[in-house]
Design a protein around this motif. Structure first.
Motif, PDB file in Angstrom:
ATOM      1  N   TYR A  41       0.831  -1.196   0.000  1.00  0.00           N
ATOM      2  CA  TYR A  41       0.000   0.000   0.000  1.00  0.00           C
ATOM      3  C   TYR A  41       0.869   1.251   0.000  1.00  0.00           C
ATOM      4  O   TYR A  41       2.043   1.204   0.337  1.00  0.00           O
ATOM      5  N   ASN A  42       0.288   2.380  -0.382  1.00  0.00           N
ATOM      6  CA  ASN A  42       0.992   3.663  -0.472  1.00  0.00           C
ATOM      7  C   ASN A  42       2.149   3.602  -1.468  1.00  0.00           C
ATOM      8  O   ASN A  42       3.218   4.146  -1.223  1.00  0.00           O
ATOM      9  N   VAL A  43       1.922   2.924  -2.586  1.00  0.00           N
ATOM     10  CA  VAL A  43       2.909   2.847  -3.660  1.00  0.00           C
ATOM     11  C   VAL A  43       2.518   3.920  -4.672  1.00  0.00           C
ATOM     12  O   VAL A  43       1.470   3.844  -5.295  1.00  0.00           O
ATOM     13  N   ASN A  44       3.377   4.935  -4.814  1.00  0.00           N
ATOM     14  CA  ASN A  44       3.031   6.123  -5.592  1.00  0.00           C
ATOM     15  C   ASN A  44       3.040   5.944  -7.101  1.00  0.00           C
ATOM     16  O   ASN A  44       2.305   6.616  -7.811  1.00  0.00           O
ATOM     17  N   ILE A  62       2.399  -7.893 -12.110  1.00  0.00           N
ATOM     18  CA  ILE A  62       1.870  -7.005 -11.074  1.00  0.00           C
ATOM     19  C   ILE A  62       0.531  -6.422 -11.505  1.00  0.00           C
ATOM     20  O   ILE A  62       0.238  -6.294 -12.686  1.00  0.00           O
ATOM     21  N   ASN A  63      -0.271  -6.090 -10.505  1.00  0.00           N
ATOM     22  CA  ASN A  63      -1.464  -5.270 -10.670  1.00  0.00           C
ATOM     23  C   ASN A  63      -1.161  -3.961  -9.952  1.00  0.00           C
ATOM     24  O   ASN A  63      -0.641  -3.986  -8.837  1.00  0.00           O
ATOM     25  N   TYR A  64      -1.490  -2.837 -10.573  1.00  0.00           N
ATOM     26  CA  TYR A  64      -1.231  -1.544  -9.936  1.00  0.00           C
ATOM     27  C   TYR A  64      -2.447  -0.632 -10.096  1.00  0.00           C
ATOM     28  O   TYR A  64      -3.007  -0.531 -11.189  1.00  0.00           O
ATOM     29  N   HIS A  65      -2.851  -0.007  -8.995  1.00  0.00           N
ATOM     30  CA  HIS A  65      -3.950   0.958  -9.019  1.00  0.00           C
ATOM     31  C   HIS A  65      -3.415   2.297  -8.519  1.00  0.00           C
ATOM     32  O   HIS A  65      -3.052   2.434  -7.354  1.00  0.00           O
ATOM     33  N   GLN A  68      -5.719   4.311  -5.792  1.00  0.00           N
ATOM     34  CA  GLN A  68      -5.673   3.733  -4.441  1.00  0.00           C
ATOM     35  C   GLN A  68      -4.245   3.472  -3.971  1.00  0.00           C
ATOM     36  O   GLN A  68      -4.035   3.083  -2.821  1.00  0.00           O
ATOM     37  N   GLN A  69      -3.271   3.652  -4.864  1.00  0.00           N
ATOM     38  CA  GLN A  69      -1.850   3.427  -4.582  1.00  0.00           C
ATOM     39  C   GLN A  69      -1.584   2.021  -4.037  1.00  0.00           C
ATOM     40  O   GLN A  69      -0.884   1.826  -3.064  1.00  0.00           O
ATOM     41  N   ILE A  70      -2.170   1.034  -4.717  1.00  0.00           N
ATOM     42  CA  ILE A  70      -2.004  -0.367  -4.325  1.00  0.00           C
ATOM     43  C   ILE A  70      -1.178  -1.090  -5.382  1.00  0.00           C
ATOM     44  O   ILE A  70      -1.407  -0.948  -6.570  1.00  0.00           O
TER      45      ILE A  70
END
Length: 106
Positions: A41-44, A62-65, A68-70
Motif C-alpha cells: 500500500y501507499n505505492v506512488n 503485477i497489478n497496480y492501481h 488507491q496506490q495499491i
C-alpha cells in the motif's frame, strides 16, 4: 562531492529504466485475481511496484492501481491461464515480465 552525487543520480536513473524495460503493460482496466503473492500500500508509481516485484523471486506480474496506490505482486502471468483470471477492474493496470527476462536466482 557534487560530481559524485551527479554520477550516483545518473546510475539510479539508468537502473530504474533498465528495470522497467523488463516489464510490459499488457492490460489497462484489468486485474489478475487469485494469484497474489503480496499486496503493498501507499505505492506512488508503477515503477515502485515493478521494483518490489524484482525483490521477490516468484513474482511474474503485477497489478497496480494509481488512485488507491495499491501494488499487488502476482506469482503467474495471465497468458499461462489464457487470460481467464484477468478481471475487468476500473483503474487497475496489469503488467507482466517480458518472456525473455530471466528470473533472479535468490
Amino acid at each position: 562531492m557534487a560530481l559524485y552525487l551527479i554520477m550516483i543520480s545518473c546510475l539510479q536513473i539508468y537502473f530504474a529504466f533498465s528495470k522497467t524495460d523488463q516489464f510490459t503493460i499488457t492490460r489497462r482496466n484489468k486485474q489478475l485475481r487469485g494469484y497474489n503473492l503480496v499486496s503493498k500500500y501507499n505505492v506512488n508509481k508503477p515503477i515502485e511496484c515493478i521494483f518490489e516485484c524484482q525483490n521477490y523471486r516468484k513474482c511474474q506480474s503485477i497489478n497496480y492501481h494509481s488512485g488507491q496506490q495499491i501494488c499487488q505482486l502476482n506469482k503467474i502471468v495471465s497468458q499461462t491461464l489464457r487470460d481467464v483470471s484477468l478481471a475487468d477492474a476500473i483503474g487497475w493496470q496489469y503488467f507482466e515480465k517480458k518472456e525473455d527476462v530471466e528470473v533472479s536466482k535468490e
